[in-house]
Design an enzyme around this catalytic site. Structure first.
Site, PDB file in Angstrom:
ATOM      1  N   LYS A 112       1.435 -23.185  -1.700  1.00 21.36           N
ATOM      2  CA  LYS A 112       0.291 -23.960  -2.208  1.00 21.36           C
ATOM      3  C   LYS A 112       0.213 -25.304  -1.497  1.00 21.36           C
ATOM      4  O   LYS A 112      -0.872 -25.795  -1.195  1.00 21.36           O
ATOM      5  CB  LYS A 112       0.416 -24.156  -3.725  1.00 21.36           C
ATOM      6  CG  LYS A 112       0.051 -22.906  -4.511  1.00 21.36           C
ATOM      7  CD  LYS A 112      -1.442 -22.778  -4.666  1.00 21.36           C
ATOM      8  CE  LYS A 112      -2.001 -21.399  -4.856  1.00 21.36           C
ATOM      9  NZ  LYS A 112      -1.320 -20.505  -5.740  1.00 21.36           N
ATOM     10  N   LYS A 116      -5.425  -2.870  -0.800  1.00 20.04           N
ATOM     11  CA  LYS A 116      -5.687  -2.617  -2.210  1.00 20.04           C
ATOM     12  C   LYS A 116      -6.946  -3.341  -2.680  1.00 20.04           C
ATOM     13  O   LYS A 116      -7.414  -4.275  -2.036  1.00 20.04           O
ATOM     14  CB  LYS A 116      -4.482  -3.029  -3.051  1.00 20.04           C
ATOM     15  CG  LYS A 116      -4.140  -4.501  -2.999  1.00 20.04           C
ATOM     16  CD  LYS A 116      -3.055  -4.789  -4.020  1.00 20.04           C
ATOM     17  CE  LYS A 116      -3.070  -6.262  -4.371  1.00 20.04           C
ATOM     18  NZ  LYS A 116      -2.277  -6.617  -5.516  1.00 20.04           N
ATOM     19  N   LYS A 135      -9.637  -9.224  -5.659  1.00 24.11           N
ATOM     20  CA  LYS A 135     -10.753 -10.165  -5.645  1.00 24.11           C
ATOM     21  C   LYS A 135     -10.903 -10.849  -4.293  1.00 24.11           C
ATOM     22  O   LYS A 135     -11.998 -10.972  -3.764  1.00 24.11           O
ATOM     23  CB  LYS A 135     -10.539 -11.207  -6.748  1.00 24.11           C
ATOM     24  CG  LYS A 135     -11.610 -11.161  -7.796  1.00 24.11           C
ATOM     25  CD  LYS A 135     -11.218 -11.986  -8.991  1.00 24.11           C
ATOM     26  CE  LYS A 135     -10.802 -11.089 -10.142  1.00 24.11           C
ATOM     27  NZ  LYS A 135      -9.575 -11.445 -10.801  1.00 24.11           N
TER      28      LYS A 135
END
Ligand code: ADP
Length: 328
Positions: A111, A194, A197
């Site tokens: 992050k 896969k 989103k």
């Protein structure tokens, strides 16, 4: 009964991948464990400091989880920010969490790389808040994906450290529950990887029939099999994996035989797949709409969930205060 706690990220609508990968397991787990689910809205501030319509997304998530079969009587669902005692535990845990170990957490480092302008203290202490969420209820198990494993190790470390520092045997060490090992990995419709989103290849549980059809008909295929009984390339295997999830065995076998005989018509297969996905989603979609139009009920579920969770957390916190030496 063993206690299970799981957090839900308040990001967008549920897709088929979420359903078969996690939500379906939660629905089963609520019958086997003393489960609680919470929507991690505080955690989301670490990456989205000014969330848009957080209340609306909380209502959407609640509606979707209920529509999938979470029974709030068995498994309370609450909003993280409604359960204040967790904050106090977060503070105590932070006092005994060290900068060096927090900085070494992989998800923090990631992050810090992806949002260099906002490397905030909340990001750094993400693992202590997650530990507080779970330890506040003295949960036994936490369903987590592989990416959360390190946070689980930190949680156990904080639990052990608390016990050592205050010379008590108070917190037990919560274990990771690897439900995803039995869960199906749902492929995307774009031929690789896969459904997810961030891959933009999702069929959402709330998609209407026309949207589902459009998405499925656009799915990537190849020019067809060139040998009898040949192994399926990934793009085609993906469609068959989806058929396996939503269609009857007869339908699956029918298209599988056609593939093996080299007579398969992908257009027909996709039409059938779209119809079967729609048949699968339709009742869930109807329930989502029903819950969404019943705001009072949704708010009541969240309120009752918060009451049960607050009671459980407050009980733990009274003991924690006593252990540290504060007024209980
Ligand atoms: P997304 O961002 O695509 O919604 P997340 O990474 O937030 O997915 O995952 C939420 C949960 O859904 C996780 O428990 C994850 O294991 C599960 N999940 C997401 N996508 C899939 C998929 N395609 N197949 C199986 N499980 C999935």
């Amino acid at each position: 009964m063993e206690k299970v706690i799981s957090g839900i990220r308040p990001t967008g609508n549920l897709h088929l991948g979420n359903y078969f990968g996690a939500v379906k397991s939660f629905v089963t787990m609520q019958n086997e464990y003393d489960c609680m689910f919470f929507i991690a809205d505080w955690h989301s501030l670490t990456t989205h400091p000014t969330p848009e319509n957080i209340r609306q997304s909380v209502r959407t998530i609640l509606s979707e989880y209920l529509a999938c079969g979470i029974d709030p009587e068995k498994a309370p669902i609450y909003v993280q920010s409604d359960v204040k005692p967790v904050l106090e535990l977060y503070l105590y845990l932070n006092m005994n969490a060290y900068l060096g170990e927090l900085e070494r957490v992989t998800s923090f480092k990631e992050k810090a790389r992806t949002q260099p302008d906002n490397v905030n203290a909340g990001l750094l202490t993400y693992p202590t808040l997650m530990a507080a969420d779970v330890l506040a209820h003295k949960a036994d198990k936490v369903p987590v994906g592989k990416d959360q494993e390190q946070n689980m190790e930190m949680m156990r470390l904080f639990a052990r450290r608390f016990n050592r520092i205050y010379n008590v045997d108070f917190f037990k060490e919560p274990q990771s529950y690897h439900f995803y090992k039995d869960a199906v990995k749902v492929p995307g419709l774009d031929g690789s990887g896969k459904m997810g989103k961030s891959n933009g290849n999702c069929i959402y549980l709330c998609d209407d029939e026309a949207t589902i059809r459009k998405k499925v008909m656009k799915a990537v295929t190849d020019s067809g099999p060139t040998q009898l009984n040949q192994e399926k390339p990934e793009v085609i295997q993906n469609l068959f994996t989806l058929l396996e999830l939503v269609s009857t065995k007869d339908t699956y076998d029918y298209f599988n035989d056609q593939y093996n005989q080299m007579t398969v018509r992908y257009g027909d297969l996709k039409k059938q797949l779209a119809a079967d996905i729609n048949a699968f989603c339709a009742p869930i979609r109807e329930r989502i709409l029903e819950y969404q139009s019943n705001e009072d009920y949704i708010l009541r579920v969240a309120k009752q969930g918060a009451e049960r969770a607050s009671e459980s957390a407050e009980k733990t916190l009274r003991e924690v205060r006593q252990i540290i030496g504060f007024r209980a």
